[in-house]
Design a protein around this motif. Structure first.
Motif, PDB file in Angstrom:
ATOM      1  N   ASP A 282       0.813  -1.220   0.000  1.00  0.00           N
ATOM      2  CA  ASP A 282       0.000   0.000   0.000  1.00  0.00           C
ATOM      3  C   ASP A 282       0.845   1.269   0.000  1.00  0.00           C
ATOM      4  N   LEU A 283       2.152   1.132  -0.018  1.00  0.00           N
ATOM      5  CA  LEU A 283       3.033   2.302   0.017  1.00  0.00           C
ATOM      6  C   LEU A 283       3.374   2.757  -1.405  1.00  0.00           C
ATOM      7  N   ASP A 284       3.790   3.995  -1.508  1.00  0.00           N
ATOM      8  CA  ASP A 284       4.133   4.565  -2.804  1.00  0.00           C
ATOM      9  C   ASP A 284       5.548   4.148  -3.183  1.00  0.00           C
ATOM     10  N   LEU A 285       5.699   2.862  -3.464  1.00  0.00           N
ATOM     11  CA  LEU A 285       6.980   2.272  -3.830  1.00  0.00           C
ATOM     12  C   LEU A 285       6.775   1.345  -5.018  1.00  0.00           C
ATOM     13  N   LYS A 286       7.823   1.139  -5.804  1.00  0.00           N
ATOM     14  CA  LYS A 286       7.791   0.121  -6.844  1.00  0.00           C
ATOM     15  C   LYS A 286       8.475  -1.120  -6.297  1.00  0.00           C
ATOM     16  N   LEU A 287       7.710  -2.170  -6.103  1.00  0.00           N
ATOM     17  CA  LEU A 287       8.247  -3.405  -5.552  1.00  0.00           C
ATOM     18  C   LEU A 287       8.782  -4.292  -6.674  1.00  0.00           C
ATOM     19  N   PRO A 288       9.699  -5.220  -6.366  1.00  0.00           N
ATOM     20  CA  PRO A 288      10.287  -6.072  -7.410  1.00  0.00           C
ATOM     21  C   PRO A 288       9.264  -7.009  -8.035  1.00  0.00           C
ATOM     22  N   THR A 289       9.512  -7.351  -9.291  1.00  0.00           N
ATOM     23  CA  THR A 289       8.641  -8.238 -10.062  1.00  0.00           C
ATOM     24  C   THR A 289       9.349  -9.552 -10.331  1.00  0.00           C
ATOM     25  N   ASN A 307      10.615   9.919  -6.802  1.00  0.00           N
ATOM     26  CA  ASN A 307      10.849  11.241  -6.227  1.00  0.00           C
ATOM     27  C   ASN A 307       9.524  11.969  -6.023  1.00  0.00           C
ATOM     28  N   GLY A 308       9.368  12.559  -4.832  1.00  0.00           N
ATOM     29  CA  GLY A 308       8.162  13.331  -4.555  1.00  0.00           C
ATOM     30  C   GLY A 308       6.924  12.496  -4.336  1.00  0.00           C
ATOM     31  N   GLY A 309       7.126  11.230  -3.930  1.00  0.00           N
ATOM     32  CA  GLY A 309       5.988  10.352  -3.717  1.00  0.00           C
ATOM     33  C   GLY A 309       5.300  10.579  -2.379  1.00  0.00           C
ATOM     34  N   ALA A 310       4.343   9.718  -2.061  1.00  0.00           N
ATOM     35  CA  ALA A 310       3.528   9.865  -0.853  1.00  0.00           C
ATOM     36  C   ALA A 310       4.341   9.707   0.428  1.00  0.00           C
ATOM     37  N   LEU A 311       5.506   9.065   0.345  1.00  0.00           N
ATOM     38  CA  LEU A 311       6.339   8.926   1.546  1.00  0.00           C
ATOM     39  C   LEU A 311       7.091  10.218   1.874  1.00  0.00           C
ATOM     40  N   LYS A 312       6.919  11.203   0.995  1.00  0.00           N
ATOM     41  CA  LYS A 312       7.519  12.532   1.214  1.00  0.00           C
ATOM     42  C   LYS A 312       9.034  12.443   1.431  1.00  0.00           C
ATOM     43  N   ALA A 313       9.658  11.629   0.620  1.00  0.00           N
ATOM     44  CA  ALA A 313      11.108  11.467   0.708  1.00  0.00           C
ATOM     45  C   ALA A 313      11.615  10.953  -0.627  1.00  0.00           C
ATOM     46  N   ASN A 314      12.760  11.478  -1.056  1.00  0.00           N
ATOM     47  CA  ASN A 314      13.407  10.894  -2.218  1.00  0.00           C
ATOM     48  C   ASN A 314      14.253   9.705  -1.767  1.00  0.00           C
ATOM     49  N   GLU A 361      16.621   5.642  -8.054  1.00  0.00           N
ATOM     50  CA  GLU A 361      15.499   5.268  -7.189  1.00  0.00           C
ATOM     51  C   GLU A 361      15.720   4.016  -6.337  1.00  0.00           C
ATOM     52  N   ALA A 362      16.733   3.212  -6.611  1.00  0.00           N
ATOM     53  CA  ALA A 362      16.835   1.868  -6.026  1.00  0.00           C
ATOM     54  C   ALA A 362      17.373   1.874  -4.596  1.00  0.00           C
ATOM     55  N   GLU A 377       8.169  -6.157   9.967  1.00  0.00           N
ATOM     56  CA  GLU A 377       7.221  -5.104  10.332  1.00  0.00           C
ATOM     57  C   GLU A 377       7.954  -3.839  10.750  1.00  0.00           C
ATOM     58  N   TYR A 378       9.089  -3.996  11.403  1.00  0.00           N
ATOM     59  CA  TYR A 378       9.897  -2.839  11.797  1.00  0.00           C
ATOM     60  C   TYR A 378      10.463  -2.128  10.569  1.00  0.00           C
ATOM     61  N   VAL A 379      10.829  -2.889   9.537  1.00  0.00           N
ATOM     62  CA  VAL A 379      11.305  -2.276   8.302  1.00  0.00           C
ATOM     63  C   VAL A 379      10.214  -1.387   7.714  1.00  0.00           C
ATOM     64  N   ARG A 380       8.982  -1.894   7.686  1.00  0.00           N
ATOM     65  CA  ARG A 380       7.873  -1.074   7.178  1.00  0.00           C
ATOM     66  C   ARG A 380       7.699   0.177   8.034  1.00  0.00           C
ATOM     67  N   GLU A 381       7.719   0.002   9.339  1.00  0.00           N
ATOM     68  CA  GLU A 381       7.547   1.135  10.247  1.00  0.00           C
ATOM     69  C   GLU A 381       8.631   2.182  10.000  1.00  0.00           C
ATOM     70  N   SER A 382       9.844   1.733   9.783  1.00  0.00           N
ATOM     71  CA  SER A 382      10.953   2.655   9.553  1.00  0.00           C
ATOM     72  C   SER A 382      10.819   3.375   8.221  1.00  0.00           C
ATOM     73  N   LEU A 383      10.212   2.717   7.243  1.00  0.00           N
ATOM     74  CA  LEU A 383       9.995   3.347   5.946  1.00  0.00           C
ATOM     75  C   LEU A 383       9.043   4.536   6.043  1.00  0.00           C
ATOM     76  N   VAL A 384       8.025   4.409   6.875  1.00  0.00           N
ATOM     77  CA  VAL A 384       6.973   5.429   6.906  1.00  0.00           C
ATOM     78  C   VAL A 384       7.168   6.458   8.009  1.00  0.00           C
ATOM     79  N   LYS A 385       8.095   6.210   8.954  1.00  0.00           N
ATOM     80  CA  LYS A 385       8.270   7.118  10.084  1.00  0.00           C
ATOM     81  C   LYS A 385       9.353   8.136   9.763  1.00  0.00           C
TER      82      LYS A 385
END
Length: 393
Positions: A282-289, A307-314, A361-362, A377-385
């Motif tokens: 659900d995050l504004d990221l491109k996940l691997p395929t 750049n400039g996505g919903a996570l407000k971070a490049n 971007e990688a 789960e902590y990795v996700r939390e760290s991504l959004v915090k």
């Protein structure tokens, strides 16, 4: 929170006991552990030959030597790889060029390869060797590359440093069904480890003989390769200028033990892949395929940060955010043509738009079998915090 690296080895008690058994034996090097490890790999991947070396870099160098790469030759590879994928050709005095990557798999683009080959044929500048790199453990489309090799007359070395345990269509990576040589890495962050080390696989008798000699000083004890009859059972000849690229029995014992859990490691990596998909979807990221024609060994889990996505971070800001929270992410890789040593050759970054976009971007998130659900789960939390965010008031 404890530090979570992007990669980490898994060492069992059985691994430790295997190494101890060698330390207590008569052979710390050039003993029986190396051929045992080699056989376990050749049996697993389905190749005729496998030769252990002290690093994948050494293996790539030997592969180029075995295919006769030298001054005046051209070798093509992916720009998104560790520098060893290109350095191996420079060691032989050849020149290196790059083929842009596929925007979905981040592997060498077969479409761009074909276009570049057509142009090179017109100009009389075809490569002698192409080195596809199985980035993150997912195989390139090797059948298509093999067909191009037959059409344009180049040889193929698979840089499978990330990919032992992976498959392409109905075969294991390393079978060499669609290539001349495959090279694996056993660095501690890879799928299995021997501490440092690598393996070269091939089905070609001549290549096999050449690699066997060249990894040990160019020396032979085979009477058929000697220039005169042996003086006695002690006799050997150096018939070419080789290297000391041998693996020790200590390393081989660890690698042999790790091979027994290779499929288990890859299975766990796929479970982690699915967990990331659930946690980050659900995050504004491109996940691997993952592609249908390959079963990835999943050495890396690479996300792309718009750049400039919903996570407000490049990418840089998110990288720093994660590291501040003890999630030791990395970037795989800086385009090889942009390295200071390579810029003198005059590469034009505009020829590699997908590699440039990828690099901007990688980020490689943690990916190793011992990752727990709470760590993920902590990795996700760290991504959004955001940095400086307070949870206690």
């Amino acid at each position: 929170m404890e530090v979570i690296p992007y990669g980490r080895q898994n060492i069992s008690q059985e691994d430790i006991e295997s190494v101890i058994s060698v330390l207590k034996s008569d052979f710390l090097t050039q003993g029986p552990a190396v051929p045992s490890f080699e056989k376990s790999v050749s049996d697993y991947v389905g190749s005729k030959y496998a030769y252990a070396v002290n690093s994948a870099t050494s293996g790539l160098h030997l592969a180029c030597i075995a295919l006769g790469v030298g001054p005046g030759d051209r070798v093509w590879t992916s720009p998104i790889s560790f520098v060893a994928s290109a350095n191996c050709a420079l060691y032989c005095g050849a020149s290196v060029d790059f083929v842009d990557i596929d925007p979905i798999t981040y592997n060498l683009s077969v479409d761009r390869l074909e276009e570049k080959l057509i142009a090179a044929e017109k100009n009389g500048l075809l490569p002698k060797v192409v080195i596809p790199v199985h980035l993150a453990g997912q195989s390139c489309d090797m059948e298509r590359i093999s067909l191009l090799g037959k059409r344009f007359g180049f040889r193929i070395i698979e840089d499978a440093s990330h990919a032992i345990g992976g498959s392409y269509k109905a075969t294991k990576v390393g079978s060499c069904l669609y290539s001349d040589i495959t090279v694996f890495s056993f660095h501690p962050v890879k799928i299995i480890t021997s501490g440092e080390g690598g393996m070269v696989t091939t089905n070609d008798d001549h290549i096999s003989e050449h690699i066997y000699r060249m990894r040990s000083h160019g020396i032979t004890r085979n009477p058929q390769e000697m220039t005169k009859p042996a003086d006695g059972p002690w006799y050997y000849q150096q018939i070419e200028l080789g290297y000391n690229y041998r693996m020790t029995d200590i390393q081989a014992a660890l690698g042999f033990s790790q091979m027994t859990r290779l499929d288990e490691f890859v299975k766990r990596r796929h479970e982690i892949f699915q967990s990331y998909k659930r946690l980050l979807g659900d995050l504004d990221l491109k996940l691997p395929t993952l592609v249908d024609y390959a079963h990835s060994a999943l050495h890396l889990y690479v996300i792309r940060v718009p750049n400039g996505g919903a996570l407000k971070a490049n990418r840089k800001e998110l990288f720093e955010r994660l590291r501040l929270h003890n999630v030791i992410v990395n970037v795989h890789y800086i385009p090889i043509y942009s390295q200071p040593y390579y810029t003198k050759f005059g590469y034009d970054s505009n020829q590699y738009p997908e590699a440039e976009a990828y690099y901007s971007e990688a980020i490689s998130l943690p990916m190793y079998p011992d990752l727990t659900d709470s760590q993920l789960e902590y990795v996700r939390e760290s991504l959004v915090k955001p940095i400086g965010h307070q949870t206690i008031f």
